[in-house]
Design an enzyme around this catalytic site. Sequence first.
Site, PDB file in Angstrom:
ATOM      1  N   ARG A   1      -7.359  -4.144  -3.048  1.00 26.44           N
ATOM      2  CA  ARG A   1      -6.715  -3.122  -3.873  1.00 26.44           C
ATOM      3  C   ARG A   1      -7.469  -3.022  -5.197  1.00 26.44           C
ATOM      4  O   ARG A   1      -7.674  -4.019  -5.882  1.00 26.44           O
ATOM      5  CB  ARG A   1      -5.248  -3.471  -4.113  1.00 26.44           C
ATOM      6  CG  ARG A   1      -4.474  -2.361  -4.795  1.00 26.44           C
ATOM      7  CD  ARG A   1      -2.990  -2.646  -4.852  1.00 26.44           C
ATOM      8  NE  ARG A   1      -2.458  -3.292  -3.667  1.00 26.44           N
ATOM      9  CZ  ARG A   1      -2.198  -2.686  -2.509  1.00 26.44           C
ATOM     10  NH1 ARG A   1      -2.423  -1.399  -2.390  1.00 26.44           N
ATOM     11  NH2 ARG A   1      -1.720  -3.360  -1.488  1.00 26.44           N
TER      12      ARG A   1
ATOM     13  N   CYS B   1       0.837  -1.209   0.000  1.00 27.65           N
ATOM     14  CA  CYS B   1       0.000   0.000   0.000  1.00 27.65           C
ATOM     15  C   CYS B   1       0.869   1.254   0.000  1.00 27.65           C
ATOM     16  O   CYS B   1       0.556   2.236  -0.678  1.00 27.65           O
ATOM     17  CB  CYS B   1      -0.951  -0.006   1.196  1.00 27.65           C
ATOM     18  SG  CYS B   1      -2.096  -1.407   1.157  1.00 27.65           S
TER      19      CYS B   1
END
Length: 157
Positions: free
Chosen positions: A121, A47
Amino acid sequence: MVSTGDSAPRFTATIGTSDHEPFALDDVLGDGPVVLAFFPGAFTPPCTNEMIAFQERLDDFEDAGATVLGLSADSPFSLGAFREEHGIEFDLVSDMAGDAIDAYGLTIDIADLGLHGIANRAVYVLDADGTVVYDWVADDPTNEPDYGAVLDAVESA
């Protein structure tokens, strides 16, 4: 799950700062394309890499008229600290209630890490009217999007 051609689900949340500023997707639509980059969790390596990659390309996205937003189930405080630590200049949106994550069909659990009800994601590009013109959802939440393809979608939105 939301896909290209769909009308993007509208949502409200909180901007990731210590000020707890309200956020509404409707407030950023109409000014050009919007990039919604959902991510599982702040301060995790994939991330961090993704948000830094968007930051490194932020001028290109802004030159194309886009607003870039990161979204996760992290707290506003956590996202504010994450932004500061990594020099992220675009808004990160805290969806602790999971409303946006659920609306986009992105809820996942990573049981090995004790994470439940977080975002997979995914990246969506919305045109000024709120129509999804690009969608990408990770098969594995450690994968990153093709940033060039995201920018191409913004430029053609």
